[in-house]
Design an enzyme around this catalytic site. Structure first.
Site, PDB file in Angstrom:
ATOM      1  N   GLY A 167       0.876  -1.212  -0.093  1.00  0.00           N
ATOM      2  CA  GLY A 167       0.005  -0.080  -0.144  1.00  0.00           C
ATOM      3  C   GLY A 167       0.760   1.276   0.138  1.00  0.00           C
ATOM      4  N   GLU A 186      -0.168   1.137  -6.493  1.00  0.00           N
ATOM      5  CA  GLU A 186       0.634   0.507  -5.163  1.00  0.00           C
ATOM      6  C   GLU A 186       0.885  -1.012  -5.519  1.00  0.00           C
ATOM      7  OE1 GLU A 186       2.708   1.974  -3.140  1.00  0.00           O
ATOM      8  OE2 GLU A 186       1.791   4.176  -3.183  1.00  0.00           O
ATOM      9  N   PRO A 234      -7.059   7.497  15.396  1.00  0.00           N
ATOM     10  CA  PRO A 234      -6.119   8.545  15.120  1.00  0.00           C
ATOM     11  C   PRO A 234      -4.823   8.269  15.386  1.00  0.00           C
ATOM     12  CG  PRO A 234      -8.097   9.182  16.608  1.00  0.00           C
ATOM     13  CD  PRO A 234      -7.991   7.813  16.079  1.00  0.00           C
ATOM     14  N   GLU A 261      11.535  -7.314   0.786  1.00  0.00           N
ATOM     15  CA  GLU A 261      11.301  -8.799   0.929  1.00  0.00           C
ATOM     16  C   GLU A 261       9.833  -8.914   0.744  1.00  0.00           C
ATOM     17  OE1 GLU A 261      11.956 -12.821   3.655  1.00  0.00           O
ATOM     18  OE2 GLU A 261      12.734 -10.801   4.193  1.00  0.00           O
TER      19      GLU A 261
END
Lengths: 230, 230
Positions: free
Chosen positions: A49, A65, A86, A117
């Site tokens: 991501g 991504e 948060p 990896e």
DNA sequence: CCAAAAGTGTTGGTTTTACACCCATGG
DNA sequence: CCATGGGTGTAAAACCAACACTTTTGG
């Protein structure tokens, strides 16, 4: 969406995407993880991501991504849930839109950079994950199982052509339970989402060759009406 | 979640929440909308919502905005989907986490500020909405109908105590179809999610008084196994 | 001809649907 | 006693779960 003013730059969270990629391999349900090369959580396993770019759609960010980090592309991808506690990222406020993806075991992966990896890990034996990625993965697994019973998304785990036994095995691995062969075949065939090809797959070793089927591409959402495997 | 660096402030989207509040009233399924007092889309109807604060969870932001703008609180609230098309807001990049909420028709609403007009609008006759709020609402409606058939979330549309006829009527209004009275009652009672009270509701005008029931609070997610109304 | 995997139907139980009349109350 | 809404059972159809043997191939 009614306050007059968009927040000042200093008050905006960062927005990321994280992708849970599932695949059935080695007779196991596995997720693709990478080892973080940098802090925070350096050396820990994490989901692929990254941050969403300023003028990029969320789905596009997830696909970008995915391709950059794992070379996976042209894949079934679906938004899962948005995680925004948060303090979920020690660097600051990061809201992450999670996705889940399914790929066939034949699809090759390749780390996007030599320092990172990449590895398939069994969902039954996961390492400790970075951030709240264990929560994301658990949620994705629940969704996958649910969708498998109610929709025909399971085909995304197989190559274009497959035998009914391969399909059944994939279902069994994901659901973690055995299914009756005759009932399984009847349901799949009656659901009208398969087309039979003229080809057969020779079994390795002995055994009668199995007919190959394809999935009707336009049928992904057709099945919702009734559970496929009650 | 692997790029080394969190994006510079100038590259971060703003993050908002938007809430679709449904209620069954006037024999109709309605959503609560407000008229935008400021640009963009000044004067257009929009969903309640607003920007997420720097150290506030997403759910908390949804609840806060809901209470601030409509005085609705203690309500069933569930994350729906995250909308993040790059140009969905003319002020700049805004990623919006959409929620859906259900309230009983008895719950009073009150505009949070005198300049903002608040109104229940039939989902069958919606005005033009600001931003992509029409998409959000459509998605929420689909989810509501789906959940109503497979879970017992429908109770959130009724007050604490209700008659079976009221419950059935709410279901019929949301699903947009009639249900069989005997089958409906049998299913609801057999699902084991209701407790009978000792009280009755006198019907207005004539008619036999109807028994009042309550929903067993801990049962919300119990029902998933089988469709409530196939 | 043996081992291995593919392929194929039936039955009994359960669930679902469709359907119509009596009950309690107020006016 | 009439009008209104509440409350109840049953039978036929559809669906689901359980179950074992035959076919085709390679060695």
């Amino acid at each position: 969406m009614t306050e007059a003013d968009i927040p000042a730059l200093g008050e905006r969270p960062a927005v990321s995407v994280d992708v849970v990629i599932f695949s059935v391999r080695a007779y196991d349900l596995q997720a693709l993880l990478l080892r973080r090369p940098t802090p925070p959580f350096r050396g820990r396993w994490a989901l692929p991501g990254g941050f969403v770019r300023p003028s990029e759609a969320l789905d596009d960010a997830a696909r970008r991504e995915l391709q950059a980090q794992t070379d996976v592309h042209d894949v079934y991808l679906e938004q899962l849930y948005t995680f925004g506690a948060p303090r979920r990222d020690p660097r600051g406020r990061v809201v992450s839109v999670a996705y889940f993806a399914l790929i066939a075991s034949e699809v090759a992966i390749r780390a996007g950079s030599p320092e990172v990896e990449l590895s398939w890990q069994s969902i039954y034996n996961l390492p400790e994950l970075a951030f709240d990625h264990a929560d994301i993965l658990r949620y994705a697994l629940q969704r996958l199982r649910y969708k498998l019973e109610y929709t025909s998304v399971g085909f995304e785990l197989l190559p274009n052509e497959f035998t009914l036994t391969e399909l059944q095995t994939a279902y069994e691995i994901v659901l973690g339970k055995e299914l009756d062969k005759r009932n399984f075949r009847r349901r799949m065939l009656e659901a009208g989402i398969l087309t039979e090809t003229a080809r057969y797959r020779e079994s390795e070793g002995q055994g009668r060759p199995a007919r190959l089927y394809r999935y009707k591409k336009n049928a992904v959402h057709e099945v919702k009406a009734r559970r496929l495997f009650p």
